[in-house]
Design a protein around this motif. Structure first.
Motif, short mmCIF file in Angstrom:
data_model
loop_
_atom_site.label_atom_id
_atom_site.label_comp_id
_atom_site.label_asym_id
_atom_site.label_seq_id
_atom_site.Cartn_x
_atom_site.Cartn_y
_atom_site.Cartn_z
N THR A 48 0.84 -1.19 0.00
CA THR A 48 0.00 0.00 0.00
C THR A 48 0.88 1.25 0.00
O THR A 48 1.60 1.49 0.98
N PRO A 49 0.87 2.04 -1.06
CA PRO A 49 1.74 3.24 -1.09
C PRO A 49 1.31 4.28 -0.06
O PRO A 49 0.14 4.43 0.25
N ARG A 86 6.70 2.77 -0.36
CA ARG A 86 5.99 1.48 -0.42
C ARG A 86 6.89 0.38 0.12
O ARG A 86 8.04 0.23 -0.31
#
Length: 1008
Positions: A919-920, A991
């Protein structure tokens, strides 16, 4: 001040000259003490104090009674000191915010060594015990007795008892010095031990202070960095409880202002551009109860750090909120700052309430220079504050301004008649206090080196504010300022020449600004061991509001990049009117009867009731932080790595002992290792910690500046950990390397380049990230075999990964070593150069280790990566940009160190949860000024508490996720790496590939 240690202030005495230097009064020697020819003979310094009204003569003091004195010397060049303070505080000046570092004041403005020796010799010849010269280079501490002081200074001492029962002594004549040294002594503090600053808890009486209803414990929340906390529901309900007729209900924005409501009204709420927290010093002359602070934080869900610093043993009187009121002022000050600047660290400096100790408390705050904002809610009307105290403390405030410290002072609670003290609700004057009908202001608020804060009454919203009659203000009796200075053109209605200003000068006017002061619309605080809540007011509530606002400014990234706001007078008075909430109605006639002739009315613009007005916080922060240009643009000069520090071998530091616990290596970086002696703004070094005896971390920062909260690398016991650092250089050409662990460690530093304002360097072109080498996959090298022990990879960088085939002078790489079969280290260097001894990465068998590398590119367009270990290892290299002598690159600006992101404390994120793999996380750098035009940023990125082994990628927002990585770790490991990352859309992305991990990012510079 208000509520407690009233916002009163101390005052000057004799009128000062335009330059603000306080002159000493000379009294001719008597015939009995006539001096030899050529010697001017004994002279008295200052004036003898007067006994306070209400003091009763007692028996003469015992000859052996102890006295602690401070003999304060004149600065070596008072005029130069005044010019310097003006230059570092004036927007547009070439010296603007070029402050003195900690310990530098004594070297630049302290008394000359010969002067110190002359004064010391005279004191010792008179039988006095003289201590070491203070860190300010001006103060000689003296321990003596009444009898010895009387003999040494040619005076007598009378005993007195004050109305509160406290006994003390008073010197009958000003101290005498030999004519050859009298002009070198500014003053002597401590000969008078009678009344000092008196705390007044004027706001709590009549307000709700019921016992708090027992409630279930509220879980302590993570520190809400940048977010203004809300008053908890149970306390709101408790204050609004109408069941007991003895305690009327109180409501937010009507009877009090909670932190969130006040911050919203003053446009201070939810600071969007907050970075690393700053430190605020609270000046206190009393004890306080930490349980009060804990209860306030429990209710607001904050975790601000609050620590006590006891000065000379600290105060002895117990906390007594329902009797003497002791502890209430400090509770008000600390809690108000927590509510408005919850990310700030607070140091409560506690001294005894004597003239000498109150002065020593200021001295310690300023000499230590740990806090860039100082909040003061103690004082006295100017004409009741002894000359020696005013002289000594004004010098301290000058030193604070020279060091970039903002001193914020409550202006008093007695309206235009600063000595007025009521004894009942009808406003009857206290008969024991003289001069209650005179138009006087407070000290230290009248000092031109402090920001004086007056009071307002405000209900419902900002448009309803008026002057609070108790707002201390007026014209200084003993201080004049240049007529063309910061108050030029701002003369308040009712101004009079009370200080007998010389030509070209005017009297200092107070206040400068204002905030809520009326206790009827005051501040909710926890007190009584955390068992009570009540509302308190006074300008001692308004002063910490402004202290919190200046703390917000210092936490703003732009101010962190360009220096603390310091003495803000000149910058504030230049801001547009929209930066303030002007107060245009009301006056400062405090008395019910109106018998006193003095009052100042509020009006449009500056006035002697509320100054410039209340704050429009966000605009003030922006104005103060934009008042200085960005740091100087610099170009890069790459160097073949050279060792400039190795504590194991005595290189760069005397001796071979490791760096001690909380120890600092002051490393000279200019003029060594190929770095020139001048023009250098920052250096690029590979720093290695080795042989640590326990876990710790390193902080690298410019020498002579306040140590930041950022970190550069972390280690565990026995590890060898390297990391590339880009660190601004201090004014003396040095950087500090601080061992923040509780154990010893050796430090090694290899210089690899520097940034300079001189012509001839290279500029930066951000690229990638792009992988140009992976020996596991035959990228950048034929075959997939690992690099053998003592083997070299000759890596082509020109023409690869976005680096042009010609014209690039150096390359920025992130190099990773993985799958090593033995312990070892990597040496990176330009092709065609002799291999240096400097190392870039150290690893243990089986470890994966990354590090950033900045390297000159060899004549053949290559760089060499040498495996100095005996076993095999795989190398990976990712391009993050290059340097060029052409015109297409960006210049470097040093900034920080400043923390931009910390997922543990919701800094840079919306919550405190760790980053989840896959999940960035998007970090927005659109701060409105400093980083808005950045092409790339230089960050030190740290990961901690990972749930599984993995790696982190940092890349420009809006671009495809690259295959490159910046950090690699194993489960539970804390690791750091320098990252220079391009900026797209004003944002960068983070990330992790798997698991969860907390991410921290500290700014060290940017390219624009």
């Amino acid at each position: 001040m208000g509520g407690t240690a009233r916002s009163k202030a101390f005052r000057w005495g004799a009128a000062a000259v335009a330059a603000l230097a306080v002159a000493t009064a000379a009294v001719p020697a008597s015939a009995a003490t006539a001096a030899p020819a050529g010697d001017p003979g004994p002279q008295r310094v200052g004036k003898a104090p007067k006994a306070p009204k209400g003091a009763v003569r007692t028996a003469d003091p015992a000859p052996g009674a102890a006295l602690d004195l401070s003999v304060v010397l004149e600065p070596r060049d008072p005029a130069a000191l005044q010019r310097f303070v003006a230059e570092v505080s004036t927007p547009g000046s070439p010296r603007y915010r070029q402050y003195l570092g900690t310990g530098e004041f004594a070297k630049v403005f302290g008394a000359e060594p010969a002067t110190v020796q002359r004064v010391r010799a005279e004191l010792e010849a008179k039988g006095l015990t003289v201590g070491a010269l203070g860190a300010d280079g001006l103060t000689l501490p003296v321990k003596t007795t009444v009898a010895d002081a009387a003999k040494a200074f040619g005076t007598e001492f009378d005993g007195y008892r004050m109305p509160d029962g406290k006994a003390g002594v008073l010197n009958t004549r000003a101290p005498s010095f030999g004519g050859r040294v009298a002009d070198e002594v500014s003053t002597v503090v401590g000969l008078n031990t009678l009344a000092t600053y008196q705390p007044r808890n004027t706001g709590l009486k009549g307000r709700a202070h019921k016992k708090q209803t027992a409630t279930a414990p509220r879980a302590l929340q993570p520190r809400l960095t940048g977010t203004t906390p809300a008053l908890c529901t149970e306390v709101q309900n408790y204050l609004a409880d109408a069941s007991d007729p003895a305690y009327p209900p109180l409501y937010d924005k009507t009877d009090y202002w909670s932190a969130r409501s006040l911050a919203t009204a003053y446009n201070m709420a939810n600071q969007v551009n907050v970075q690393t927290g700053t430190t605020v010093a609270v000046y206190s002359l009393e004890n306080y109860d930490p349980k009060d602070i804990a209860e306030y934080q429990r209710c607001h869900g904050t975790r601000a750090s609050v620590s006590a610093v006891r000065v000379n043993g600290g105060p002895t009187e117990p906390v007594d909120p329902f009797g003497t009121g002791a502890g209430m002022e400090t509770a008000l000050d600390v809690e108000t700052i927590i509510g408005l600047a919850p990310q700030a660290k607070i140091l409560v400096y506690q001294g005894k309430n004597t003239w000498n100790d109150s002065t020593l408390t200021y001295q310690q705050i300023v000499n230590e220079n740990r806090a860039k904002v100082i909040s003061v809610s103690w004082g006295l009307c100017e004409i009741h504050t002894p000359d020696d105290v005013r002289t000594a403390q004004n010098l301290i405030f000058q030193q604070a301004a020279a060091q970039g410290q903002s001193v914020v002072v409550a202006s008093g609670d007695s309206g235009s008649t600063g000595c007025y003290v009521p004894i009942d609700a009808q406003g009857t004057p206290d008969p024991e206090v003289p001069d209650q009908d005179q138009l006087v202001a407070d000290f230290p608020s009248v000092s031109p080196y402090v920001l004086a804060v007056g009071g307002t009454t405000m209900r419902t919203d900002i448009t309803q504010q008026t002057t609070w009659p108790g707002s201390g203000g007026g014209v200084a009796r003993g201080i004049s300022v240049p007529a063309d200075g910061f108050q030029a053109g701002r003369t308040g209605a009712g101004y009079s020449d009370a200080c007998a200003a010389a030509a070209g000068t005017t009297c200092r006017q107070v206040p400068d600004v204002a905030g809520v002061g009326d206790p009827a619309t005051g501040y909710p605080i926890a007190f009584g061991g955390g068992n009570y809540w009540g509302v308190i007011g006074g300008t001692s509530g308004a002063a910490p509001v402004w202290a919190a606002l200046l703390a917000q400014a210092n936490q703003d990234l732009a101010c962190q990049a360009n220096g603390a706001v310091g003495d803000v007078h000149r910058a504030l008075y230049q801001l547009p009117a929209t930066a303030f909430r002007d107060v245009t109605s009301g006056n400062t006639n405090l008395t019910k009867s109106g018998n006193f002739s003095g009052l100042y009315a509020a009006g449009a613009g500056y006035d002697l009731a509320t100054g410039l007005g209340a704050p429009n916080g966000r605009e003030i922060v922006a104005g103060l932080c934009k008042a200085v240009a960005p740091s100087a643009a610099s170009s890069f000069n790459a160097l073949t790595p050279a060792r400039i520090l190795d504590t194991r071998a005595g290189i760069g530091r005397a001796g071979t002992s490791p760096v001690g616990v909380n120890g600092t290596v002051k490393l000279k970086v200019t003029g060594v290792g190929g770095v020139p002696a001048s023009g250098v703004t920052a250096v690029v070094m590979n720093v290695t910690a080795t042989a640590p005896t326990g876990p710790g971390y390193l902080i690298a920062y410019p020498s002579g500046t306040t140590r930041p909260a950022s970190s550069n690398m972390n280690w565990l016991k026995g590890e060898t950990i390297p990391n590339l650092v880009t660190v601004p250089v201090g004014k003396d050409g040095s950087v500090d390397l601080f061992n923040a662990g509780g154990y010893t460690a050796h430090f090694v530093a290899d210089i690899s380049g520097y940034f300079s304002t001189e012509a001839g360097g290279s500029t930066y072109v951000p690229k990638g990230p792009a992988r140009i080498l992976d020996t596991r996959s035959a990228i950048g090298r034929a075959g997939t075999s690992p690099v053998p022990g003592k083997g070299t990879v000759s890596l082509q960088v020109a023409g690869a990964g976005g680096v042009p085939a010609t014209g690039a002078t150096a390359v920025v790489l992130n190099v990773t070593a993985t799958a090593p079969t033995s312990n070892g280290y990597l040496i990176a260097y330009p092709s065609g150069a002799t291999r240096p001894t400097a190392s870039n990465i150290n690893w243990l068998t089986g470890q994966t280790r990354p590090n950033a590398v900045v390297l000159p590119i060899g004549p053949d367009g290559k760089v060499n990566l040498y495996n100095a270990g005996s076993g095999t290892v795989h190398f990976i290299a990712d391009v993050f940009g290059y340097y060029t002598a052409g015109a297409e690159g960006s210049t470097f600006h040093s900034a920080g160190p400043a923390r931009l992101l910390d997922t543990r404390y919701a800094l840079g994120t919306s919550g405190t949860t760790p980053l989840k793999g896959g999940t960035p996380l998007v970090l927005n750098l659109n701060d409105g000024h400093t980083l808005s035009t950045a092409k790339a940023v230089v960050l030190n990125v740290t990961v901690t508490a990972p749930s599984a082994g993995g790696f982190l990628t940092v890349w420009p927002d809006g671009t495809t996720l690259p295959t490159a990585s910046n950090l690699n770790w194993t489960t539970g490991q804390t690791t750091a790496n320098l990252v220079t990352v391009p900026v797209v859309n004003g944002k960068i992305d983070f990330r992790a590939n798997t698991g969860t991990v907390h991410v921290i990012a500290d700014l060290f510079g940017y390219y624009s």
